[in-house]
Design an enzyme around this catalytic site. Structure first.
Site, PDB file in Angstrom:
ATOM      1  N   ASP A   1      88.008  77.516 -59.409  1.00 46.90           N
ATOM      2  CA  ASP A   1      87.922  76.409 -58.464  1.00 46.90           C
ATOM      3  C   ASP A   1      86.495  75.854 -58.401  1.00 46.90           C
ATOM      4  O   ASP A   1      85.527  76.611 -58.332  1.00 46.90           O
ATOM      5  CB  ASP A   1      88.346  76.919 -57.070  1.00 46.90           C
ATOM      6  CG  ASP A   1      88.271  75.840 -56.019  1.00 46.90           C
ATOM      7  OD1 ASP A   1      88.966  74.830 -56.185  1.00 46.90           O
ATOM      8  OD2 ASP A   1      87.505  76.007 -55.054  1.00 46.90           O
TER       9      ASP A   1
ATOM     10  N   GLU B   1      88.578  74.089 -63.140  1.00 43.12           N
ATOM     11  CA  GLU B   1      88.818  72.887 -62.340  1.00 43.12           C
ATOM     12  C   GLU B   1      87.555  72.038 -62.408  1.00 43.12           C
ATOM     13  O   GLU B   1      86.611  72.241 -61.659  1.00 43.12           O
ATOM     14  CB  GLU B   1      89.140  73.233 -60.877  1.00 43.12           C
ATOM     15  CG  GLU B   1      89.669  72.030 -60.132  1.00 43.12           C
ATOM     16  CD  GLU B   1      89.027  71.743 -58.794  1.00 43.12           C
ATOM     17  OE1 GLU B   1      89.405  70.758 -58.141  1.00 43.12           O
ATOM     18  OE2 GLU B   1      88.119  72.492 -58.375  1.00 43.12           O
TER      19      GLU B   1
HETATM   20  C1  GLC Z   1      88.746  72.299 -55.176  1.00 41.22           C
HETATM   21  C2  GLC Z   1      90.128  72.312 -54.543  1.00 41.22           C
HETATM   22  C3  GLC Z   1      90.084  71.582 -53.238  1.00 41.22           C
HETATM   23  C4  GLC Z   1      89.077  72.245 -52.344  1.00 41.22           C
HETATM   24  C5  GLC Z   1      87.707  72.389 -53.026  1.00 41.22           C
HETATM   25  C6  GLC Z   1      86.804  73.330 -52.291  1.00 41.22           C
HETATM   26  O1  GLC Z   1      88.343  71.037 -55.519  1.00 41.22           O
HETATM   27  O2  GLC Z   1      91.056  71.749 -55.433  1.00 41.22           O
HETATM   28  O3  GLC Z   1      91.348  71.547 -52.630  1.00 41.22           O
HETATM   29  O4  GLC Z   1      88.914  71.490 -51.171  1.00 41.22           O
HETATM   30  O5  GLC Z   1      87.829  72.921 -54.329  1.00 41.22           O
HETATM   31  O6  GLC Z   1      87.161  74.663 -52.495  1.00 41.22           O
END
Ligand code: GLC
Length: 622
Positions: free
Chosen positions: A259, A301
């Site tokens: 993430d 991500e």
């Molecule tokens: C990522 C997640 C999102 C979250 C962020 C902080 O972008 O997809 O939903 O708010 O991380 O953890």
């Protein structure tokens, strides 16, 4: 026979020099490195037999995730089935959707009201009470493995919740724990950071720091104020977080979603995004995975512009993530829906298709987050579209403010000063299912279903792993009830995170319903995809000239077959003059020769051609 640690020793030997080199470059700490290696050995020893067997199978077949047979679905456990046991009980439905890759949204302990949808983790080894226990998680993972479903889970590594034990001890004044975060006595350094670091949530959580009056210090919080950024310049943080990652892997999680990975290294005077040290950290995690749990994949991500995304694959010799989100393509698809102009999408696909074929993307139309309009504005400017007015047009279109718009949804982080905003809504609502249903507009519903299916057909035409957001397979629309929930009402992303509507599932077998038409079309596309090798990553993918800005023309050349995809993104009828013989995969009918392919608004064709066909076609308005 090899001793039980020989495999570990052999695997570690492959990576030892590079791992040590990178670790020392960052931390210059032999003791901590030795401690890390001991830790890795411990996780290897604890890894259960069935997982080690899986590791061996996947090591022998490193391409296992690159075929065309994987189909993903992402869901919130609570919204889908109440808890982990409920998900286990509903795996038959998941399987009936053809899904064999299941992404469960964050489920580790996270304080109510300050959870950011589970992305503020208070304990990396404990499941949220209402969802179950780690034993339930492990049991679900076992069950999924038995049924051939790979499980994906988030590893929220950039920050912890302010309720995490480290944060609580830091708050209580323990220096050792404050050093695991970014603590500052005065505003001086935070202010310097603020000069170069953009804001993630400019309206809901402005600034990158939070003042803690009880401690008398500022703490870095790039996301919400209750999410404290971890300091990866501290080797203890890296070692401990690696153990948390391996804990998930040993639970039987197949895919670890890293993430917010571009944010994990901070340096004064920079944007604190995508810094070289981030790549060092990810490369180390990749090697560690290959040593301890090689059956596990890393999914990065990286919600960034294309030039920033691809480097997270690393190089062929020194790979980093196994898979990345195809984020720009996703946003560009919706831009194309609004503009009815495929030029930017074609250009974006040319970029993606020019990358090495072993780069595996995860394709999606919607996820749990907002859609940020991260488009190629330099190119759009050449065509007369300027960033701010264009974003405004897209947001007006998708919130349904324009006369010809059929979409419904809400803005996210609407900044009245920069007039910048992102967008939230389910796929079906964005395609017009919600509006047509509400107005009893049969014609509008026809069109909405066609658009919804066509967008899925486009997504499924791409190599990599397609991922459906749970509910999209039955056309689930926006959920406005979040507005009544004080914990959610300021975060419009909850509009597309509604509880799964099981009553819609009943309609799948009722002919002519929205659910039947969507579900069955998707199943058909997915089955075709799994049957044709030209959908696999090894195939050559290219865009072709369609001769019409409303129509996208794609081609995939595999080892034994050539496929074409024609997608009418315009709201008008089009006629394709097709000169090659082929078969429409959806209908089984012949296309081409001297014939014409007549396309309604939002129609598409998936065609199978002979092996030597060049498949050129032209399109004109019907
Ligand atoms: C990522 C997640 C999102 C979250 C962020 C902080 O972008 O997809 O939903 O708010 O991380 O953890």
């Amino acid at each position: 026979m090899k001793g039980k640690n020989d495999v570990f020793t052999e695997r570690l030997a492959v990576h030892y020099d590079e791992l040590k080199w990178l670790y020392m470059e960052l931390y210059d700490d032999e003791t901590r490195f030795a401690e890390l290696c001991e830790g890795l050995r411990g996780f290897f020893e604890d890894r259960k037999k069935s997982l080690k067997a899986l590791d061996a199978r996947r090591e022998a077949d490193p391409e296992w995730y690159r075929g065309s047979g994987l189909l993903g679905m992402m869901m919130y456990v609570g919204q889908f089935a109440g808890n982990l046991k409920g998900v286990a009980e509903h795996l038959d439905y998941v399987k009936s959707c053809g899904v064999n890759y299941l992404h469960l949204m964050p489920l580790m302990e996270s304080p109510a009201g300050r959870s950011d949808g589970g992305y503020a983790v208070a304990d990396f080894r404990k499941v949220q009470e209402e969802l179950g226990t780690v034993e339930d998680l492990e049991a679900l993972a076992d069950r999924c493995r038995e049924q051939g479903i790979s499980l994906c889970l988030d590893f929220v590594m950039n920050h912890t919740s302010e309720d995490h034990e480290w944060a609580r001890r830091a708050r209580a004044g323990e220096k050792e724990y404050q050093d695991r975060y970014f603590f500052y006595d005065s505003w001086e350094i935070p202010m310097k950071f603020e000069k170069t670091v953009p804001q993630v949530f400019p309206t809901t959580a402005p600034g990158n720091f939070t003042w803690l009056p009880d401690v008398g210090k500022h703490v870095m919080t790039s996301f919400y104020p209750y999410q404290w950024d971890l300091n990866y310049a501290n080797p203890v943080v890296f070692n401990e977080m690696v153990y948390n990652y391996l804990f998930l892997a040993n639970m039987g999680i197949d895919v670890i979603r890293l993430d917010a990975v571009p944010y994990i290294w901070k340096e004064l005077g920079t944007t604190c995004r995508n810094l070289p040290q981030v790549h060092t950290l990810v490369r180390m995690m990749r090697m560690i995975g290959e040593v301890v749990c090689p059956g596990t994949l890393l999914l990065g991500e990286v919600v960034m512009e294309p030039v920033k995304v691809a480097p997270y694959f690393g190089t062929v010799e020194k790979p980093e993530c196994h898979m990345l989100y195809n984020v720009t393509t996703m946003a560009t698809v919706w831009h194309t829906v609004a503009t009815q102009d495929v030029r930017l999408l074609k250009k974006q696909l040319d970029t993606v298709y020019s990358l090495p074929r072993e780069y595996t993307f995860l394709n999606y139309l919607r996820c749990h987050d907002d859609i940020g309009w991260g488009l190629d504005y330099d190119t759009l400017a050449e065509w007369g579209m300027q960033q701010i007015p264009h974003k405004q047009f897209l947001n007006d279109f998708f919130t349904g403010r324009l006369e010809d718009s059929f979409s419904r949804g809400e803005l996210y982080n609407n900044d009245p000063i920069t007039r910048d905003a992102r967008f939230c809504g389910t796929t079906a609502s964005m395609c017009g299912v919600e509006k047509a249903g509400f107005c009893g507009d049969a014609h509008g519903m026809e069109r909405a279903i066609r658009l919804d299916v066509m967008l899925h057909a486009f997504m499924l035409f791409q190599a990599g792993i397609p991922v459906i957001y749970s509910g999209d397979e039955v056309g689930q629309v926006n959920d406005y009830t979040y507005r009544d929930d004080p914990e959610k009402r300021l975060d419009s992303r909850y509009i597309h995170r509604g509880a799964f509507q099981w009553n819609l599932v009943k309609n799948i077998e009722k002919e002519g319903t929205v659910q039947e038409r969507l579900f069955k079309s998707l199943r058909k596309l997915e089955t075709l995809r799994a049957e044709h090798e030209a959908f696999e990553t090894h195939a050559k993918a290219e865009t072709c000239e369609s001769g019409d800005n409303g129509v996208l023309f794609l081609k995939r050349t595999g080892k034994t077959e050539t496929l074409i995809g024609i997608f009418n993104f315009s709201r008008e009828w089009k006629e394709t003059v097709w000169t090659e013989d082929g078969t429409d995969l959806m209908t089984g009918e012949k296309i081409g020769g001297d014939g014409k392919v007549c396309m309604r608004p939002y129609d598409f064709v998936w065609g199978l051609l002979g092996p030597d066909s060049c498949g050129a076609g032209t399109v004109r308005e019907a």
